[in-house]
Design a protein around this motif. Structure first.
Motif, PDB file in Angstrom:
ATOM      1  N   ASN A  43     -10.486   1.754   9.404  1.00  0.00           N
ATOM      2  CA  ASN A  43     -10.704   2.571   8.197  1.00  0.00           C
ATOM      3  C   ASN A  43     -11.711   3.572   8.797  1.00  0.00           C
ATOM      4  OD1 ASN A  43     -11.444   3.356   5.458  1.00  0.00           O
ATOM      5  ND2 ASN A  43     -11.939   1.293   4.705  1.00  0.00           N
ATOM      6  N   LEU A  53     -15.651  -2.429  -5.897  1.00  0.00           N
ATOM      7  CA  LEU A  53     -14.925  -1.768  -5.170  1.00  0.00           C
ATOM      8  C   LEU A  53     -15.066  -1.630  -3.731  1.00  0.00           C
ATOM      9  CD1 LEU A  53     -14.692   1.514  -7.442  1.00  0.00           C
ATOM     10  CD2 LEU A  53     -12.764  -0.442  -7.155  1.00  0.00           C
ATOM     11  N   GLN A  96     -12.480  -3.769  -1.032  1.00  0.00           N
ATOM     12  CA  GLN A  96     -11.175  -3.337  -0.910  1.00  0.00           C
ATOM     13  C   GLN A  96     -10.868  -1.904  -0.969  1.00  0.00           C
ATOM     14  OE1 GLN A  96      -8.963  -6.000  -0.542  1.00  0.00           O
ATOM     15  NE2 GLN A  96      -7.287  -4.469  -0.747  1.00  0.00           N
ATOM     16  N   LEU A  97     -11.599  -1.185  -1.649  1.00  0.00           N
ATOM     17  CA  LEU A  97     -11.314   0.260  -1.920  1.00  0.00           C
ATOM     18  C   LEU A  97     -12.716   1.092  -1.458  1.00  0.00           C
ATOM     19  CD1 LEU A  97      -9.460  -0.518  -5.407  1.00  0.00           C
ATOM     20  CD2 LEU A  97      -8.623   0.317  -3.053  1.00  0.00           C
ATOM     21  N   GLU A 116     -13.612   4.002  -0.243  1.00  0.00           N
ATOM     22  CA  GLU A 116     -13.514   5.261  -0.482  1.00  0.00           C
ATOM     23  C   GLU A 116     -13.907   5.425  -1.973  1.00  0.00           C
ATOM     24  OE1 GLU A 116     -10.854   9.317   0.073  1.00  0.00           O
ATOM     25  OE2 GLU A 116      -9.789   7.389   0.245  1.00  0.00           O
ATOM     26  N   LEU A 117     -13.209   4.765  -2.804  1.00  0.00           N
ATOM     27  CA  LEU A 117     -13.326   4.973  -4.213  1.00  0.00           C
ATOM     28  C   LEU A 117     -14.899   4.482  -4.564  1.00  0.00           C
ATOM     29  CD1 LEU A 117     -10.185   3.309  -6.259  1.00  0.00           C
ATOM     30  CD2 LEU A 117     -11.046   5.756  -6.100  1.00  0.00           C
ATOM     31  N   ARG A 175      -7.826  10.328  -6.151  1.00  0.00           N
ATOM     32  CA  ARG A 175      -7.498   8.936  -5.289  1.00  0.00           C
ATOM     33  C   ARG A 175      -6.958   7.851  -6.238  1.00  0.00           C
ATOM     34  NH1 ARG A 175      -5.515   6.780  -1.782  1.00  0.00           N
ATOM     35  NH2 ARG A 175      -6.402   5.072  -0.648  1.00  0.00           N
ATOM     36  N   ILE A 222      -3.216   5.872  -5.225  1.00  0.00           N
ATOM     37  CA  ILE A 222      -3.236   4.616  -5.147  1.00  0.00           C
ATOM     38  C   ILE A 222      -2.010   3.871  -5.859  1.00  0.00           C
ATOM     39  CG2 ILE A 222      -4.323   2.426  -6.055  1.00  0.00           C
ATOM     40  CD1 ILE A 222      -7.046   3.901  -4.734  1.00  0.00           C
ATOM     41  N   GLU A 278       1.072   2.075  -4.740  1.00  0.00           N
ATOM     42  CA  GLU A 278       1.074   0.491  -5.159  1.00  0.00           C
ATOM     43  C   GLU A 278       2.465   0.524  -6.033  1.00  0.00           C
ATOM     44  OE1 GLU A 278      -0.463  -1.992  -4.316  1.00  0.00           O
ATOM     45  OE2 GLU A 278      -1.921  -0.869  -2.911  1.00  0.00           O
ATOM     46  N   THR A 335      -8.162  -2.479 -10.065  1.00  0.00           N
ATOM     47  CA  THR A 335      -8.318  -3.766  -9.541  1.00  0.00           C
ATOM     48  C   THR A 335      -7.476  -4.766 -10.195  1.00  0.00           C
ATOM     49  OG1 THR A 335     -10.336  -3.913 -10.707  1.00  0.00           O
ATOM     50  CG2 THR A 335     -10.568  -2.869  -8.432  1.00  0.00           C
ATOM     51  N   TYR A 384      -5.131  -5.291  -7.316  1.00  0.00           N
ATOM     52  CA  TYR A 384      -5.914  -5.992  -6.353  1.00  0.00           C
ATOM     53  C   TYR A 384      -6.606  -7.108  -6.831  1.00  0.00           C
ATOM     54  CZ  TYR A 384      -5.175  -1.383  -4.189  1.00  0.00           C
ATOM     55  OH  TYR A 384      -4.588  -0.443  -3.575  1.00  0.00           O
TER      56      TYR A 384
END
Length: 141
Positions: free
Chosen positions: A3, A18, A21-22, A24-25, A53, A57, A61, A132, A136
């Motif tokens: 990453n 977040l 898992q995420l 950057e967000l 972003r 995503i 996805e 999410t 996710y």
């Protein structure tokens, strides 16, 4: 794959979910929240990056084909995106994009208010929840 996001501590409890898992967000939202009171234009500019972003995503996805011109407005207006994403989500993304553009071009945030920037932050939180839960949910507690 390693990453590229630096390992920064997320101060905001609102976006902590977040972080794993995420990241950057989480970093973008956390940074925006930190600037809400001191520099609402900067906060809204960061939220624009957050929304961009989110759009990427969603494309990834849902395995949507990106149009040749892949700027955010074209991505948001693409028929496959519109057919695949709830209208409320698209509306929030457009609002954050528009106000973020204003902020990034040194125009005052709508109504030049902290309250409006905070409402955009709440929209960003709802978008994060949408992402999410949609993509996710099985990897979050």
């Amino acid at each position: 794959m390693e990453n590229a996001i630096p390992n920064l501590e997320i101060k905001s409890l609102n976006f902590k979910f977040l972080e794993e898992q995420l990241p950057e967000l989480a970093i973008l939202a956390d940074s925006a929240e930190q600037y809400i009171f001191s520099n609402s234009n900067k906060a809204v500019g960061l939220l624009r990056s957050f929304a961009e972003r989110i759009v990427n995503i969603i494309y990834s996805e849902l395995n949507l084909h990106k149009p040749e011109s892949s700027n955010v407005i074209d991505l948001l207006n693409d028929e496959s995106f519109i057919e695949s994403v709830p209208k409320e989500v698209i509306s929030k993304l457009h609002l954050i994009r528009i106000e973020g553009n204003r902020a990034m071009h040194n125009q005052s945030v709508k109504q030049n208010s902290i309250e409006f920037a905070m409402s955009l932050l709440k929209d960003a939180h709802n978008l994060a929840r949408y992402i999410t839960l949609s993509f996710y949910a099985d990897t979050f507690d």
